[in-house]
Write a protein that holds these residues in place. Structure first.
Motif, mmCIF file in Angstrom:
data_model
loop_
_atom_site.group_PDB
_atom_site.id
_atom_site.type_symbol
_atom_site.label_atom_id
_atom_site.label_comp_id
_atom_site.label_asym_id
_atom_site.label_seq_id
_atom_site.Cartn_x
_atom_site.Cartn_y
_atom_site.Cartn_z
ATOM 1 N N VAL A 1 0.825 -1.209 0.000
ATOM 2 C CA VAL A 1 0.000 0.000 0.000
ATOM 3 C C VAL A 1 0.865 1.268 0.000
ATOM 4 N N ASP B 1 -1.550 4.517 -6.907
ATOM 5 C CA ASP B 1 -2.814 5.178 -6.572
ATOM 6 C C ASP B 1 -2.791 5.757 -5.170
ATOM 7 N N THR B 2 -3.403 6.917 -5.011
ATOM 8 C CA THR B 2 -3.563 7.540 -3.703
ATOM 9 C C THR B 2 -4.673 6.824 -2.941
ATOM 10 N N GLN B 3 -4.404 6.490 -1.665
ATOM 11 C CA GLN B 3 -5.374 5.736 -0.871
ATOM 12 C C GLN B 3 -5.532 6.341 0.518
ATOM 13 N N THR B 4 -6.688 6.146 1.091
ATOM 14 C CA THR B 4 -6.930 6.513 2.482
ATOM 15 C C THR B 4 -6.881 5.230 3.314
ATOM 16 N N VAL B 5 -6.096 5.243 4.380
ATOM 17 C CA VAL B 5 -5.912 4.038 5.193
ATOM 18 C C VAL B 5 -6.125 4.348 6.669
ATOM 19 N N VAL C 1 -4.006 9.831 4.497
ATOM 20 C CA VAL C 1 -3.841 9.559 3.063
ATOM 21 C C VAL C 1 -2.411 9.108 2.775
ATOM 22 N N GLY D 1 -0.135 8.369 -3.791
ATOM 23 C CA GLY D 1 0.400 7.481 -4.798
ATOM 24 C C GLY D 1 1.565 8.115 -5.553
#
Length: 215
Positions: free
Chosen positions: A138, A143-147, A210, A213
């Motif tokens: 991750v 890609d930009t991700q919210t975790v 966030v 990415g």
């Protein structure tokens, strides 16, 4: 990441000269107590700090890079005039995780006086630690991700034997109303095994943040 003599404050010296970790040790030829690796989340840093946008790590789309492996020592004076020059093959290997040569030289000049090795041995230790660490995918995706903070910590612990929840900490910075992961701190003993970080190392990320990415 040791023998306790007269108790005084021990600092983990960063390039800014500020204390990052506290322990106890003697000031007289005090040995290194351990190390803290600072892993920078490059896309987020390049987004937030425009002054770094022309750096190689930003221009070439690095997903992360290592800022340094900082020693826990009993003195703030760790500068050295010894050479930071590496053999060409080693320099090429190190550049995979530390692409900025000027930053590598600055790092060594700032902490080289407090590590019991030369520059080549020091950067080899960084590579060895980096190679043994399993980075959750991750953190390296496009890609930009919210975790969730708990989710990311769990991924680190599951993929890295011997790492505890107190061995790894996450740093975030705010940008345009969002909290981005910008740095991960990982603590080691002098044998290169994970250990509990000192009291001054802690996470400042909210429960959700966030991961930028690489594109």
């Amino acid at each position: 990441m040791s023998t306790v003599l007269q108790p005084i404050q021990v600092t983990l010296l960063g390039l800014s000269g500020t204390a990052l970790v506290l322990c106890t040790q003697n000031t007289f030829s005090a040995p290194v107590q351990g190390y803290v690796m600072s892993v920078q989340m490059t896309p987020a840093v390049c987004l937030i700090d425009s002054s770094k946008s022309k750096k190689r790590k930003c221009l070439e789309g690095y997903s992360l890079n290592i800022e340094g492996l900082y020693p826990e020592v009993a003195t703030r004076e760790c500068s050295t005039h010894s050479s930071a020059k590496l053999p060409p093959l080693q320099a090429k290997v190190v550049a995979r995780v530390m692409p900025d040569e000027a930053a590598r030289i600055q790092l060594w000049q700032g902490i080289g006086g407090c590590v019991p090795m030369n520059a080549s041995q020091y950067f080899r230790m960084i590579i060895n630690n980096a190679d043994r660490m399993n980075v959750p995918s991750v953190l390296t995706g496009q890609d930009t991700q919210t975790v969730q903070l708990s989710q990311l910590r769990s991924l680190f612990l599951k993929s890295n034997s011997g790492m505890s929840s107190k061995s790894v900490h996450f740093q975030c910075s705010n940008h345009q109303g969002k909290s981005y992961l910008t740095e991960i701190k990982i603590c080691y003993n002098t044998a290169g095994r994970y250990k509990q970080c000192g009291a001054a190392i802690e996470s400042n990320c909210p429960n959700q943040f966030v991961i930028k990415g690489s594109y």
